[in-house]
Each structure stands twice: as structure tokens, then as C-alpha cells.
Design an enzyme around this catalytic site. Sequence first.
Site, PDB file in Angstrom:
ATOM      1  N   ASP A 109       0.829  -1.383  -0.050  1.00  0.00           N
ATOM      2  CA  ASP A 109       0.024   0.043  -0.053  1.00  0.00           C
ATOM      3  C   ASP A 109       0.684   1.272   0.014  1.00  0.00           C
ATOM      4  O   ASP A 109       0.500   2.362   0.697  1.00  0.00           O
ATOM      5  CB  ASP A 109      -0.797  -0.063   1.176  1.00  0.00           C
ATOM      6  CG  ASP A 109      -1.887  -1.299   1.116  1.00  0.00           C
ATOM      7  OD1 ASP A 109      -1.761  -1.971   0.247  1.00  0.00           O
ATOM      8  OD2 ASP A 109      -2.705  -1.191   2.084  1.00  0.00           O
TER       9      ASP A 109
ATOM     10  N   LYS B 187      -6.935  -5.020  -2.510  1.00  0.00           N
ATOM     11  CA  LYS B 187      -7.778  -5.411  -1.200  1.00  0.00           C
ATOM     12  C   LYS B 187      -8.648  -4.251  -0.924  1.00  0.00           C
ATOM     13  O   LYS B 187      -8.657  -3.109  -1.435  1.00  0.00           O
ATOM     14  CB  LYS B 187      -6.783  -5.860  -0.425  1.00  0.00           C
ATOM     15  CG  LYS B 187      -5.812  -4.541   0.210  1.00  0.00           C
ATOM     16  CD  LYS B 187      -4.817  -5.037   0.968  1.00  0.00           C
ATOM     17  CE  LYS B 187      -3.900  -3.864   1.766  1.00  0.00           C
ATOM     18  NZ  LYS B 187      -4.656  -3.106   2.359  1.00  0.00           N
TER      19      LYS B 187
ATOM     20  N   CYS C  37      -1.891  -2.240   7.953  1.00  0.00           N
ATOM     21  CA  CYS C  37      -1.950  -2.995   6.933  1.00  0.00           C
ATOM     22  C   CYS C  37      -0.529  -3.874   6.913  1.00  0.00           C
ATOM     23  O   CYS C  37      -0.530  -4.947   6.406  1.00  0.00           O
ATOM     24  CB  CYS C  37      -2.264  -2.313   5.635  1.00  0.00           C
ATOM     25  SG  CYS C  37      -3.914  -1.920   5.412  1.00  0.00           S
TER      26      CYS C  37
END
Length: 237
Positions: free
Chosen positions: A31, A133, A176
Site C-alpha cells: 500500500d 484489497k 496493513c
Amino acid sequence: KMKTSSTSKKGIMRTQSPNKIKGKSALVIVDIQKDFCEGGSLAVPNASKIVPVVNNLRQRVQFDYIFVSADWHPPEHLSFAKNHSGYNPFEEIVLEKTGVKLVLSPVHCVADEKGSEFHDELIVNPDDILIRKGKLLEVESCSAFGYPPEDTGLKNELTRRKVETVYVVGLAYDFCVGATASDAAKLGFKTILVKDATKGFDSNRMEKMDETLNQLGVKFVESKEISQNVIIQSRYL
């Protein structure tokens, strides 16, 4: 024959041959998107500082595969505070359907919008394996592996490629990145968290994540250590 990571392909200049890790390995870059970097709607402090570290790592070390994950939310995603009447970003809510506790966030990483793009200076190559995701409206998948019922396919991709060791970097450590490392360890992969290649939001949450990952057997290293293959491998003997 499966394609290997693009670290061995043309397009990246090197001053020396990359270091090959023993056993099949994967680098999972979590990310590193514009909304999580400076100026983004959910910026992690000093996020951009990890970009050259991650780029150097993938150029210098010959990982068998490189996975790049991205939040890819619908506009009405349940993690957005604006979609819950009376709640503000960073407040905690318990979801009625699942009983899951969730820290609400500002709108971020909406699919195909500017904030979902990768940091401009992050190296992302065509041979990298993209993992998206958070695509399901009512599921918050912090981990790059997904959260039931969302399955991002990462577990299957690692397993069928016979990956043994997973190196995790990216944003944000206390959410995350930590969740991805936690799941990797629980699934039986040798998991290594590269400390100087991640940043987090909150020092208290980061300390709790340290404790959680330590209990799961996740190893913590600095990026410069990864070239020393004997040291890394000896930690599992």
C-alpha cells in the site's frame, strides 16, 4: 514456466549483481499509495522516506517474486467515516453484521482515483504481481491476504510458486503492514519485517504490533541486513 520478479529484467540499472536469497522468496510491498503519503487524505507521517529504501531493496536483492498490494475501495466502503451517520474519522465502531471493531477513516484509495495510485517514485514493474484489497463494500481487508470473505489470492500465489520466505515492507506498519506480516506468519511462511522500509501512524499501536509479531515469530531486520543471507537463514536454524 512462471515469470520471476522483474528485479532480474531490463530497465533497472545496477552497480553490482543482486544478492540471491536461499530458498524461494517474495517481497510484499504493501500500500505505498498516494493517499497514504504526504498530502494524501490518510497520510502516514514521513511515508515518502521509505520509498528509496524499498526501491534500493528490490534492486539490490534478487527476490524470486515481488508482490505489490493496493487498497482499492468502492466509494461507499464501510471503513469510511462519512458512510456512518454521527461518526468521525479515527473513531472506533463495532460493525453490526460481523461484530468486528473498526477504526473509521477518511475517504481514501478509492478505485481508479488519484489517491489510489502508487507513489510517483516507487518502482513498480510489469512483472510485479498486483494484489488489490478492500474491494468488497462491507469488508475491511487490512492484510494483503484479505479478510474473510475477501480473498485477495496472495496466499494461493505464494503457495503455488513454492515461496518459503516473505519479506514485508510498506504502509502503514500499525495497520496493513503488520496485518500482512501477521497473516503470513500464521500461514506458515518464514516472515521478515523490514523495519526501515515501513512507517506507522501511532507509536502505541506500533509497540503493540511489535509484540504481536514477536509472539508469532516474525523476524525484524534492517534492509542492509538482507544481503547477508547467512545471517537471515541462521535465524531459522
